[in-house]
Scaffold this active site. Structure first.
Site, short mmCIF file in Angstrom:
data_model
loop_
_atom_site.label_atom_id
_atom_site.label_comp_id
_atom_site.label_asym_id
_atom_site.label_seq_id
_atom_site.Cartn_x
_atom_site.Cartn_y
_atom_site.Cartn_z
N GLU A 1 0.85 -1.20 0.00
CA GLU A 1 0.00 0.00 0.00
C GLU A 1 0.88 1.25 0.00
O GLU A 1 1.90 1.30 0.68
CB GLU A 1 -0.88 -0.03 1.26
CG GLU A 1 -1.94 1.03 1.34
CD GLU A 1 -2.81 0.88 2.60
OE1 GLU A 1 -3.15 1.92 3.17
OE2 GLU A 1 -3.12 -0.26 3.00
N GLU B 1 -2.37 10.53 3.25
CA GLU B 1 -3.49 10.84 4.14
C GLU B 1 -3.40 12.31 4.54
O GLU B 1 -2.37 12.76 5.02
CB GLU B 1 -3.46 9.95 5.39
CG GLU B 1 -3.76 8.49 5.07
CD GLU B 1 -3.76 7.60 6.30
OE1 GLU B 1 -4.78 6.94 6.52
OE2 GLU B 1 -2.76 7.58 7.03
N ASP C 1 0.27 5.31 0.64
CA ASP C 1 -0.78 6.20 1.18
C ASP C 1 -0.40 7.67 1.16
O ASP C 1 0.68 8.02 1.62
CB ASP C 1 -0.98 5.95 2.69
CG ASP C 1 -1.58 4.62 3.00
OD1 ASP C 1 -2.25 4.07 2.14
OD2 ASP C 1 -1.37 4.16 4.13
N ASN D 1 2.66 6.91 3.90
CA ASN D 1 3.03 5.64 4.50
C ASN D 1 3.21 4.62 3.38
O ASN D 1 2.62 4.76 2.30
CB ASN D 1 1.96 5.17 5.49
CG ASN D 1 2.50 4.20 6.53
OD1 ASN D 1 3.65 3.77 6.47
ND2 ASN D 1 1.67 3.86 7.51
N GLN E 1 0.27 12.99 5.68
CA GLN E 1 0.98 11.81 6.17
C GLN E 1 1.11 10.82 5.02
O GLN E 1 0.12 10.49 4.37
CB GLN E 1 0.23 11.17 7.34
CG GLN E 1 0.88 9.88 7.83
CD GLN E 1 0.29 9.40 9.15
OE1 GLN E 1 0.51 10.02 10.19
NE2 GLN E 1 -0.45 8.31 9.12
#
Length: 300
Positions: free
Chosen positions: A106, A110, A108, A125, A123
């Site tokens: 994944e 965010e 990300d 990740n 954020q």
């Protein structure tokens, strides 16, 4: 696609050329149409369609989310997003790529809301084989609620690059030669959602969502996916073969220039890290007394 109109008899060579061209169109999709690439995933009544814009709203009933119709292996995905304006504390808007299953990969983005006038935090990740804990946080050099900005994830066999208005803000490099797994075998869908996360999103969960300011609305346009589309029915190893350059196949995502940052991009990333990064898991000795292996090598 305007391909249906060809009824004229063709020589077999012309026909072959036609099929080759068609095959290339199929595997390297690119579009700015929401409906061509995406579908609402949940809370369909929380979608607002305004011309080329798609808006998703979060209220006391629910948030909302959409997902790509296909999965992809390598390429570049871009969304233009205008984030929730004014008091967005407690809300999270996410844009991410993810594969399925317990050992999923994944990538990300965010976007963590904040009280009016305080900066949004971004954020990022990366999960590899089901394991995340690679958070970085930055603030932006503009107000992301005032206008649309482009957010992109570029992914190939060498690196994953997170970009904001084409400026790289994070690189996750392939370090398989050091025994570190790298996400390159699992096809990924593309997703975006908005939801309430006031248990952690804003100032560690101290600031709660103010529902009197609902609905909270995130706006989207400029939907773009340029990548290798993967049929669900195909085995991972076959997708890998199909989506990798070799023989006569040259894919743009395998070009050496896309496999690493240009000098200019490296300088941009250094600037972002120096001026806008507020948290990096790599330097969090409380969480990671021993520096994570992938952190050691590559702060260019």
């Amino acid at each position: 696609m305007g391909l249906y109109k060809i009824y004229v008899p063709m020589s077999k060579w012309a026909l072959l050329g036609f099929f080759i061209a068609f095959a290339i169109v199929i595997s390297c999709v690119s579009s700015s149409e929401f409906d061509e690439l995406y579908q609402p995933k949940w809370a369909l009544d929380h979608f607002i369609y305004e011309g080329e814009l798609i808006k998703m709203k979060l209220d006391t009933y629910s948030g909302a989310g959409f997902s790509s119709k296909s999965k992809y292996l390598f390429g570049k995905v871009t969304l233009q997003i205008k984030l929730v304006g004014d008091d967005s504390a407690g809300t999270v808007t996410a844009f991410y790529m993810s594969s399925d299953g317990p050992y999923h990969n994944e990538f990300d983005f965010e976007f963590l809301g904040n009280t009016t006038g305080e900066p949004y935090l971004v954020q990022t990740n990366v999960y590899v084989n089901g394991v995340g804990n690679r958070e970085q946080r930055l603030n932006l050099w503009f107000d992301p609620t005032k206008d649309f900005h482009s957010y992109s994830i570029l992914w190939n066999q060498r690196q994953v690059v997170f970009l904001v208005d084409e400026t790289p803000v994070r690189v996750h490099s392939n370090l398989e030669h050091k025994g570190i797994p790298y996400p390159r075998y699992q096809a990924m869908g593309v997703y975006s959602s908005i939801w309430n996360a006031d248990d952690w999103a804003t100032q560690g969960g101290r600031v709660k969502t103010n529902w009197s300011h609902a609905p909270f609305i995130a706006s989207y346009k400029g939907f773009e996916i340029k990548g290798c589309e993967c049929p669900d029915t195909m085995a991972a190893v076959d997708n890998m073969k199909r989506c990798s350059s070799g023989g006569d196949k040259r894919y743009w995502w395998d070009e050496p220039t896309v496999g690493e940052l240009s000098l200019h991009q490296s300088h941009q990333l250094l600037w972002v890290r120096a001026n806008h990064m507020v948290y990096d898991y790599c330097s969090d000795t409380t969480r990671f007394p021993a520096t994570p292996v992938e952190c050691i090598h590559h702060h260019h």
